[in-house]
Design an enzyme around this catalytic site. Structure first.
Site, short mmCIF file in Angstrom:
data_model
loop_
_atom_site.label_atom_id
_atom_site.label_comp_id
_atom_site.label_asym_id
_atom_site.label_seq_id
_atom_site.Cartn_x
_atom_site.Cartn_y
_atom_site.Cartn_z
N HIS A 54 2.85 -9.06 -7.92
CA HIS A 54 2.19 -8.97 -6.62
C HIS A 54 1.07 -10.01 -6.57
CE1 HIS A 54 3.35 -4.51 -5.70
NE2 HIS A 54 4.38 -5.20 -6.16
N GLU A 56 -2.04 -9.81 -5.82
CA GLU A 56 -3.28 -9.38 -6.46
C GLU A 56 -3.20 -9.50 -7.97
OE1 GLU A 56 -1.34 -7.72 -4.24
OE2 GLU A 56 -2.43 -6.02 -3.41
N CYS A 84 -1.39 -1.81 -3.33
CA CYS A 84 -0.61 -0.65 -3.74
C CYS A 84 -1.34 0.05 -4.89
CB CYS A 84 0.78 -1.09 -4.18
SG CYS A 84 0.80 -1.97 -5.76
N CYS A 87 -1.79 -2.22 -8.03
CA CYS A 87 -2.80 -3.25 -7.87
C CYS A 87 -4.21 -2.66 -7.79
CB CYS A 87 -2.49 -4.10 -6.65
SG CYS A 87 -0.97 -5.09 -6.84
#
Length: 151
Positions: A54, A56, A84, A87
């Site tokens: 992801h 992040e 999410c 993260c």
């Protein structure tokens, strides 16, 4: 007194680039305490065949490498979509000072929606959280991306 300078524009640039690569258009930027960009990334889960890639996570990893530390104390994270739970946990573990995010994620969010990671007693670090920064633009990128795939 220093003046706030958002880096959400750089996160949006990363999101746009991710979308052009066929990734879900989410971008993230880590800045130091002075607002200088340490790292920037967009989603690369498909490209890297890695469900943890992801935006992040990639930006946090890169900023840690720049600083030579597993902690990003005093650093801020700008991300186009509410993180999410995975993260959000990484943000807490990295000791991010402030989290700024754009669009809310009612389906998979982990900050204000769903798991609310920072609200759990087991969460040992809670960043300051600011939501809705360029939220309409971030949401439009996601809506356009998914509409093009459905149509």
């Amino acid at each position: 007194m220093s003046r706030f300078a958002s880096r959400m524009d750089a996160a949006l640039d990363q999101a746009r680039a991710a979308g052009l690569r066929g990734e879900v258009p989410v971008g993230a930027v880590v800045t130091d305490a002075a607002g200088a960009i340490l790292a920037a990334a967009g989603n690369r889960t498909r490209e890297l065949a890695d469900p943890t890639a992801h935006a992040e996570m990639l930006a946090i990893r890169a900023a840690c490498a720049v600083l030579g530390s597993e902690r990003l104390e005093g650093c801020d994270l700008y991300v186009t979509l509410e993180p999410c739970p995975m993260c959000a946990a990484a943000i807490a573990f990295a000791r991010i000072r402030r989290l700024y995010y754009g669009a809310a994620d009612p389906k998979s969010g982990g900050v204000a929606q769903g798991a609310r990671v920072f609200a759990h007693p087991q969460c040992h670090h809670r960043p300051e959280v600011y939501d809705g920064l360029a939220g309409d633009e971030a949401a439009a990128l996601l809506q356009d991306f998914f509409a093009a795939r459905r149509g």
